[in-house]
Each structure stands twice: as C-alpha cells, then as structure tokens.
Design a protein around this motif. Structure first.
Motif, short mmCIF file in Angstrom:
data_model
loop_
_atom_site.label_atom_id
_atom_site.label_comp_id
_atom_site.label_asym_id
_atom_site.label_seq_id
_atom_site.Cartn_x
_atom_site.Cartn_y
_atom_site.Cartn_z
N GLU A 219 -5.33 13.05 2.16
CA GLU A 219 -5.93 11.97 1.41
C GLU A 219 -5.05 10.55 1.78
OE1 GLU A 219 -5.99 10.43 -3.21
OE2 GLU A 219 -6.52 12.46 -2.70
N ALA A 220 -4.10 10.70 1.79
CA ALA A 220 -3.03 9.41 2.28
C ALA A 220 -3.28 9.04 3.53
CB ALA A 220 -1.57 9.80 1.95
N THR B 188 -6.78 7.42 3.85
CA THR B 188 -6.50 6.08 3.16
C THR B 188 -6.00 5.13 4.19
OG1 THR B 188 -6.75 6.86 0.94
CG2 THR B 188 -5.97 4.68 1.32
N LEU B 189 -4.95 5.48 4.81
CA LEU B 189 -4.19 4.58 5.64
C LEU B 189 -5.04 4.33 7.03
CD1 LEU B 189 -1.53 3.08 6.26
CD2 LEU B 189 -0.56 5.51 7.27
N ASP C 106 0.94 -1.14 -0.11
CA ASP C 106 0.06 -0.28 -0.14
C ASP C 106 0.90 1.33 0.00
OD1 ASP C 106 -2.90 1.18 0.51
OD2 ASP C 106 -1.57 2.37 1.71
N ASN D 116 3.14 8.07 0.62
CA ASN D 116 2.46 9.19 -0.06
C ASN D 116 2.28 10.17 1.05
OD1 ASN D 116 2.30 8.25 -2.67
ND2 ASN D 116 0.11 7.47 -2.35
N SER E 66 -0.10 4.40 0.73
CA SER E 66 -0.54 5.50 1.56
C SER E 66 0.72 5.85 2.48
CB SER E 66 -1.60 5.05 2.31
OG SER E 66 -2.55 4.67 1.32
#
Length: 120
Positions: free
Chosen positions: A59-60, A63-64, A39, A44, A41
């Motif tokens: 956003e990262a 998601t994480l 992944d 990022n 994330s």
C-alpha cells in the motif's frame, strides 16, 4: 524557466510531460512538489517492511509510486516500481530492505532536487 527546465532534466525527469500535467505552471509544480516531505508513504514503507507487513508495504509503495509518477520524479518512480510488483504478487524475497534502501536514496535525491528548484 530555462534553468528550471535544465535542473529538471539533469535530475533525470521529463520536463515537458510533467509540466503538461501542471498546465506549464512551474510555481504550482513547485508548491505541489514541496508537499513531498509531508507525505508519509516513505516512512510507512520502511516501517511496514521492517515489521514484515507486506500488505502495508504494498500500500505504501503503491502510493509512493503514484506520487512520484505524477510529480515526474522518474528516478524515484523507477526505484519504487522495482518493489511494487513483487509486493503486489506477495513474492517472498530476501531483498525488500535492500530495495527500500535504493528507494531511500532516490527519495533523498528528490529532496535535493526540490531544494535546487527553490533557488530558481
């Protein structure tokens, strides 16, 4: 199964709740958890914070947070939660990199947790 549960709980996660998401299938859980290193994330999040891209960092991080929550990685989830809300609110802070380092440490612990489960 018992050792799996002990390792899970010693990591700081709720075995019962998490395994209910995976229909009690430890092999399936381990397979999905094994995808964590792929992944992007985490990578990022670090990059976007360094670049001052707070929208990208949110956003990262978001998601994480979802990945960690769904996998029952409670210590990682809690560390990410500390950064998600300030990023969501676009709060100007000087400590985003420090928060990221805490997340990095918990991400590494999650990796060690994964490795310990592979031995079971």
């Amino acid at each position: 199964m018992e050792l799996f549960k002990e390792l899970f709980e010693s990591y700081g996660a709720d075995y019962e709740t998490t395994m209910s998401r995976f229909a009690g299938n430890e092999k399936f859980y381990l397979r999905v958890l094994g995808m964590l290193p792929n992944d992007k994330s985490m990578e990022n999040l670090g990059r976007t914070i360094k670049n001052g891209d707070m929208a990208g960092a949110f956003e990262a991080a978001h998601t994480l947070k979802g990945v960690a929550g769904n996998l029952g990685l409670t210590p990682l989830f809690e560390a990410v939660c500390a950064i998600v809300e300030p990023l969501r609110k676009k709060t100007a802070r000087d400590d985003y990199m420090q928060l990221y380092r805490v997340i990095q440490g918990e991400y590494e612990r999650a990796g060690a947790f994964l490795e310990s489960l592979k031995d079971v």
